[in-house]
Every structure is written in structure tokens, then in C-alpha cells.
Design an enzyme around this catalytic site. Structure first.
Site, mmCIF file in Angstrom:
data_model
loop_
_atom_site.group_PDB
_atom_site.id
_atom_site.type_symbol
_atom_site.label_atom_id
_atom_site.label_comp_id
_atom_site.label_asym_id
_atom_site.label_seq_id
_atom_site.Cartn_x
_atom_site.Cartn_y
_atom_site.Cartn_z
ATOM 1 N N GLY A 10 0.814 -1.214 0.000
ATOM 2 C CA GLY A 10 0.000 0.000 0.000
ATOM 3 C C GLY A 10 0.840 1.253 0.000
ATOM 4 N N ARG A 13 0.686 5.928 -1.771
ATOM 5 C CA ARG A 13 0.233 7.211 -1.219
ATOM 6 C C ARG A 13 0.247 7.143 0.306
ATOM 7 N NH1 ARG A 13 -6.349 6.907 -2.301
ATOM 8 N NH2 ARG A 13 -6.676 4.925 -1.228
ATOM 9 N N ASP A 67 -2.830 -7.062 -6.095
ATOM 10 C CA ASP A 67 -3.743 -7.135 -4.957
ATOM 11 C C ASP A 67 -3.208 -8.084 -3.886
ATOM 12 O OD1 ASP A 67 -5.865 -7.276 -3.226
ATOM 13 O OD2 ASP A 67 -7.274 -8.181 -4.665
ATOM 14 N N VAL A 68 -2.738 -7.519 -2.758
ATOM 15 C CA VAL A 68 -2.215 -8.360 -1.685
ATOM 16 C C VAL A 68 -3.322 -9.100 -0.929
ATOM 17 C CG1 VAL A 68 -0.009 -7.198 -1.336
ATOM 18 C CG2 VAL A 68 -2.062 -6.295 -0.210
ATOM 19 N N ASN A 95 0.875 -2.455 5.192
ATOM 20 C CA ASN A 95 0.179 -1.172 5.298
ATOM 21 C C ASN A 95 -1.089 -1.102 4.449
ATOM 22 O OD1 ASN A 95 0.055 1.927 5.711
ATOM 23 N ND2 ASN A 95 0.188 1.691 3.487
ATOM 24 N N TYR A 160 -14.443 -1.897 9.124
ATOM 25 C CA TYR A 160 -13.066 -1.413 9.245
ATOM 26 C C TYR A 160 -12.513 -1.706 10.634
ATOM 27 C CZ TYR A 160 -9.125 1.858 9.169
ATOM 28 O OH TYR A 160 -7.860 2.417 9.244
ATOM 29 N N ALA A 162 -13.481 -4.034 12.652
ATOM 30 C CA ALA A 162 -13.292 -5.480 12.788
ATOM 31 C C ALA A 162 -11.975 -5.918 12.160
ATOM 32 C CB ALA A 162 -14.461 -6.226 12.146
ATOM 33 N N LYS A 164 -9.238 -4.132 11.713
ATOM 34 C CA LYS A 164 -8.083 -3.640 12.474
ATOM 35 C C LYS A 164 -7.981 -4.324 13.840
ATOM 36 C CE LYS A 164 -6.570 -0.952 9.277
ATOM 37 N NZ LYS A 164 -5.311 -1.304 8.568
ATOM 38 N N ILE A 193 -4.601 10.762 10.839
ATOM 39 C CA ILE A 193 -3.412 11.059 10.040
ATOM 40 C C ILE A 193 -3.863 11.782 8.776
ATOM 41 C CG2 ILE A 193 -1.310 10.097 9.060
ATOM 42 C CD1 ILE A 193 -1.682 9.339 12.011
#
Length: 250
Positions: A10, A13, A67-68, A95, A160, A162, A164, A193
Site C-alpha cells: 500500500g 500514497r 492485490d495483496v 500497510n 473497518y 473489525a 483492524k 493522520i
């Protein structure tokens, strides 16, 4: 001294690009991944090359688009890295991530599957591919980029949160498993951020958040990058930690 091989996912950017730029200051073979190629990835490569020239550092800088969240691609990516660098990954920074804001009942099955694959499954796939080489080398470092919402959960960001939360638990469990092999696994749980993910916020929403954050501001991605690099330079006794970087917010 052997030049380390570093992979940042990732990295086209935001936080990922900043992390890659921080590592580009040192001698290393740096591999950066993003879902797509195109302008954003080209700009990242230009930035990394400029950082390298400015610091006089050495090593490869290579971009690998894909695509990881796809295990087949991850296997292929690590094969490419092996051919280019001829050795294992020493430092892995997971990331890659996407967000979803909205009522959980409005989320489609496809959206759920996508965020799970990108934010959580990708961490597993990349760790699974990187660890055998680290074991053979006698050690390594893995840093997973998480979020404060993985600690506490956020309204309208159930999926999101869940993912993390899963990253945090995975980090702790994998750290226990790999500690005897001198592979340190840690996570950085980021607060607000300055990234594209947060640019959807209105000025009023930003102002309200800044009032809640004791530090009174959003962090710059470069601040996260400095922390990540410093973690990779610590003793492997520092492992299994979820280090929250949020200006005292949560």
C-alpha cells in the site's frame, strides 16, 4: 554488511509512501506494492529515487502492482522479489488498507469481503510468504499498520474496526509464535493522520476531531514513518506490541 530487503504494501500514497520514503534514506533493497500501477505509483517511485539521491543511499527500488488480498498474487510477488534480490525479506510492513463508512446494514457482501481481504487477509498472506525466509535468516521484523478503531471500534465503521481489531490480535498471536525465532511482530495503531482516507471529512468534522485530540491536530504520515523505521531497529525483545499513535486521543 548485508543490505536488507524491505517490502512495504500500500505504498502508492499516504502512510505507505511516507514509510517507504523513510526507508529509502538508508541502504536497502526496497520493494513497494500498490493495488494498481499508474500515476500514483510512478510518483512514489520518483519520490523514493529523489530521497535516495539526496541521501546517497544504495540498493534496488522496485514497484510491484497487484492485490495483496489475493494469495496467488502474494506468492507471485515474493517470487519476483526473490529473483530480483536473491534473498529473503528482512522487514515487512503490512500497510495496505481501505475504509468503509456507513451503516453496517447497508454494506454489501462484496464490500465486506473486499475490506476483509485488503485489510486483514493480506496481512496473513504476506506474513505467511515472508516468514520462511526470515526463519532461514535467523530473524526479521514485521510491522502491521492498524488503527485506534481496532482498539475501541467506531460507529459507522464496523467492518473497518473489525479488520483492524483482527490485525491487532493477529499481531499479538504471531509475535508469541515467532519470538523464539527472533522475528519481532508489532503494530502501529494510528489515530487521525493526514491521508486520503480522511479527506472525506468536512472542515467542521475535522475541527471537532482536533478539539477531541489532546495534541490538537492530525499527524503527518512522515511521523508514522519515523516510528515504523525505529521499531524495525529495536531489539527483537520488543514484540507483540500494539503501539498507539494518536496524540493522546483514545
Amino acid at each position: 554488511m548485508k543490505i536488507k530487503n524491505i517490502l512495504v504494501t500500500g505504498a502508492s500514497r499516504g502512510i505507505g509512501r511516507a514509510i517507504a520514503a523513510e526507508f529509502a534514506k538508508a541502504d536497502c533493497n526496497l520493494f513497494v506494492n500498490s493495488l494498481n500501477g499508474g500515476k500514483a505509483l510512478e510518483e512514489s517511485l520518483e519520490l523514493l529515487q529523489a530521497v535516495r539521491r539526496e541521501n546517497g543511499s544504495a540498493g534496488l527500488i522496485e514497484a510491484i502492482a497487484g492485490d495483496v488480498g489475493d494469495p496467488a498474487f502474494v506468492r507471485s510477488m515474493f517470487e519476483q522479489i526473490g529473483k530480483k534480490a536473491g534473498q529473503n525479506i528482512d522487514i515487512l510492513v503490512n500497510n495496505a488498507g481501505i475504509s468503509y463508512r456507513g451503516l453496517f446494514q447497508d454494506m454489501t457482501d462484496e464490500e465486506w469481503d473486499r475490506i476483509m481481504a485488503t485489510n486483514l487477509s493480506s496481512v496473513h498472506y504476506c506474513c505467511r510468504a515472508a516468514v520462511p525466509g526470515m526463519l532461514a535468516a535467523g530473524g526479521g521484523r514485521i510491522i502491521n499498520i492498524s488503527s485506534v478503531w481496532g482498539n475501541s471500534g467506531a460507529s459507522c465503521e464496523a467492518a473497518y474496526s473489525a479488520t483492524k481489531g483482527g490485525v491487532n490480535s493477529y499481531t499479538k498471536a504471531l509475535a508469541r509464535e515467532l519470538a523464539p525465532s527472533h522475528i519481532a511482530v508489532n503494530a502501529v495503531a494510528c489515530g487521525c493522520i493526514e491521508t486520503d482516507m480522511n479527506r472525506c471529512l468536512t472542515e467542521d468534522e475535522r475541527a471537532e476531531l482536533c478539539e477531541e485530540i489532546p495534541a490538537g491536530r492530525f499527524a503527518d504520515p512522515s511521523e508514522v514513518a519515523v516510528l515504523v523505521r525505529s521499531l524495525t531497529e529495536q531489539s527483537d525483545y520488543l514484540t507483540g506490541q500494539i503501539i498507539t499513535m494518536d496524540g493522546g486521543w483514545q
